[in-house]
Design a protein around this motif. Sequence first.
Motif, PDB file in Angstrom:
ATOM      1  N   SER A 139      -2.690   3.628   6.399  1.00 38.79           N
ATOM      2  CA  SER A 139      -1.031   4.663   8.051  1.00 38.79           C
ATOM      3  C   SER A 139      -1.095   4.345   8.877  1.00 38.79           C
ATOM      4  O   SER A 139      -2.733   3.617   9.628  1.00 38.79           O
ATOM      5  CB  SER A 139      -0.533   5.952   7.349  1.00 38.79           C
ATOM      6  N   GLY A 140      -0.057   3.992   9.417  1.00 42.46           N
ATOM      7  CA  GLY A 140       0.153   3.199  10.949  1.00 42.46           C
ATOM      8  C   GLY A 140       1.378   2.654  11.336  1.00 42.46           C
ATOM      9  O   GLY A 140       1.863   2.802  10.616  1.00 42.46           O
ATOM     10  N   ASP A 141       1.437   1.553  11.503  1.00 42.75           N
ATOM     11  CA  ASP A 141       2.864   0.537  12.267  1.00 42.75           C
ATOM     12  C   ASP A 141       2.465  -0.449  10.649  1.00 42.75           C
ATOM     13  O   ASP A 141       1.537  -0.817  10.202  1.00 42.75           O
ATOM     14  CB  ASP A 141       2.405  -0.361  13.325  1.00 42.75           C
ATOM     15  N   ASP A 142       3.463  -0.827  10.103  1.00 40.64           N
ATOM     16  CA  ASP A 142       3.781  -1.012   8.511  1.00 40.64           C
ATOM     17  C   ASP A 142       3.707  -2.358   8.446  1.00 40.64           C
ATOM     18  O   ASP A 142       2.673  -2.547   8.071  1.00 40.64           O
ATOM     19  CB  ASP A 142       5.253  -0.572   8.353  1.00 40.64           C
ATOM     20  N   ALA A 143       3.295  -2.859  10.099  1.00 43.76           N
ATOM     21  CA  ALA A 143       3.097  -4.713  10.272  1.00 43.76           C
ATOM     22  C   ALA A 143       1.811  -4.472  10.212  1.00 43.76           C
ATOM     23  O   ALA A 143       1.110  -5.901   9.321  1.00 43.76           O
ATOM     24  CB  ALA A 143       3.529  -5.545  11.111  1.00 43.76           C
ATOM     25  N   LEU A 144       0.559  -3.758  10.273  1.00 41.38           N
ATOM     26  CA  LEU A 144      -0.673  -3.727  10.545  1.00 41.38           C
ATOM     27  C   LEU A 144      -0.891  -2.736   9.923  1.00 41.38           C
ATOM     28  O   LEU A 144      -2.693  -4.037   9.320  1.00 41.38           O
ATOM     29  CB  LEU A 144      -0.881  -2.852  12.492  1.00 41.38           C
ATOM     30  N   VAL A 145      -0.721  -2.666   8.714  1.00 42.36           N
ATOM     31  CA  VAL A 145      -1.169  -1.906   7.179  1.00 42.36           C
ATOM     32  C   VAL A 145      -1.193  -2.769   6.396  1.00 42.36           C
ATOM     33  O   VAL A 145      -2.126  -3.103   5.621  1.00 42.36           O
ATOM     34  CB  VAL A 145      -0.332  -0.500   7.081  1.00 42.36           C
ATOM     35  N   ALA A 168      -3.686  -7.530   3.533  1.00 39.32           N
ATOM     36  CA  ALA A 168      -3.851  -9.070   3.513  1.00 39.32           C
ATOM     37  C   ALA A 168      -5.079  -9.792   4.035  1.00 39.32           C
ATOM     38  O   ALA A 168      -5.713 -11.098   3.095  1.00 39.32           O
ATOM     39  CB  ALA A 168      -2.639  -9.349   4.337  1.00 39.32           C
ATOM     40  N   LYS A 169      -5.840  -9.312   4.625  1.00 39.15           N
ATOM     41  CA  LYS A 169      -7.173  -9.549   4.914  1.00 39.15           C
ATOM     42  C   LYS A 169      -8.167  -9.668   3.850  1.00 39.15           C
ATOM     43  O   LYS A 169      -8.837 -10.178   3.767  1.00 39.15           O
ATOM     44  CB  LYS A 169      -8.031  -8.313   6.457  1.00 39.15           C
ATOM     45  N   LEU A 170      -7.654  -8.322   2.778  1.00 39.64           N
ATOM     46  CA  LEU A 170      -8.684  -7.999   1.791  1.00 39.64           C
ATOM     47  C   LEU A 170      -8.129  -8.734   0.109  1.00 39.64           C
ATOM     48  O   LEU A 170      -9.152  -8.227  -0.277  1.00 39.64           O
ATOM     49  CB  LEU A 170      -9.152  -7.067   2.334  1.00 39.64           C
ATOM     50  N   MET A 171      -6.954  -8.866  -0.086  1.00 42.14           N
ATOM     51  CA  MET A 171      -6.667  -9.331  -0.926  1.00 42.14           C
ATOM     52  C   MET A 171      -5.673 -10.587  -0.862  1.00 42.14           C
ATOM     53  O   MET A 171      -5.431 -10.990  -0.486  1.00 42.14           O
ATOM     54  CB  MET A 171      -5.453  -7.923  -1.236  1.00 42.14           C
ATOM     55  N   PRO A 172      -5.691 -11.266  -2.061  1.00 41.21           N
ATOM     56  CA  PRO A 172      -4.551 -12.793  -2.716  1.00 41.21           C
ATOM     57  C   PRO A 172      -3.668 -12.037  -2.765  1.00 41.21           C
ATOM     58  O   PRO A 172      -2.985 -12.730  -3.906  1.00 41.21           O
ATOM     59  CB  PRO A 172      -5.679 -13.654  -2.992  1.00 41.21           C
TER      60      PRO A 172
END
Length: 192
Positions: A113-119, A124-128
């Motif tokens: 949880s946190g800023d929507d774009a950063l969540v 996205a860093k971890l999943m295709p």
Amino acid sequence: MSNLVSALNGASAQGFAQVRDMGLQGMITLRGDLGAAKLKKAVKAAAGGDMPTAGHISLSDNGGAAWMSPDELLILVPYADVDAKLAEIGTGMGDAHHLAVNVSDARCMFAVSGDDALVREALAKLMPVDTSASAFKVGQFRRSRMAQVPAAIWMAEAGEARIVCFRSVAQYVFDLLKGATAPGSEVRYHAK
């Protein structure tokens, strides 16, 4: 008698977003004909919400149901209610072909949880998976891989994602999420 604890016993980490173990969560795998009236009624009784459409999760105050495949749902209920909900499903389904199994202790759930774009960026860093707000809306549900392990994700609300994985890889997934949200690692790809 031992005390029941979740996979990581409430672990949390704070980076540019917060990662936390969601504690004990009741989960039931339900397989059958998702178009059958009996199954739809059993899902509504157990999860308290509507039947999810393909690629979605339907949440209520008491639980939810997530579409896993053309013949499979993941039913979310309070941990203490799993046995009663399994009995309700069995009664509701009667002799109709189905499989309902308690998978609560084989799975775990995390929240980011946190800023929507950063969540969304952390995922996205971890999943295709396209995690942009236009492609992955609140209520959509995805099964994919998180680095080397299977995982399922959904946006519970703007700024909060939920992740379900196998309990056996809980520490690995927690460490992945912690690394993906590490302070200073922001790419701001999804930033407006």
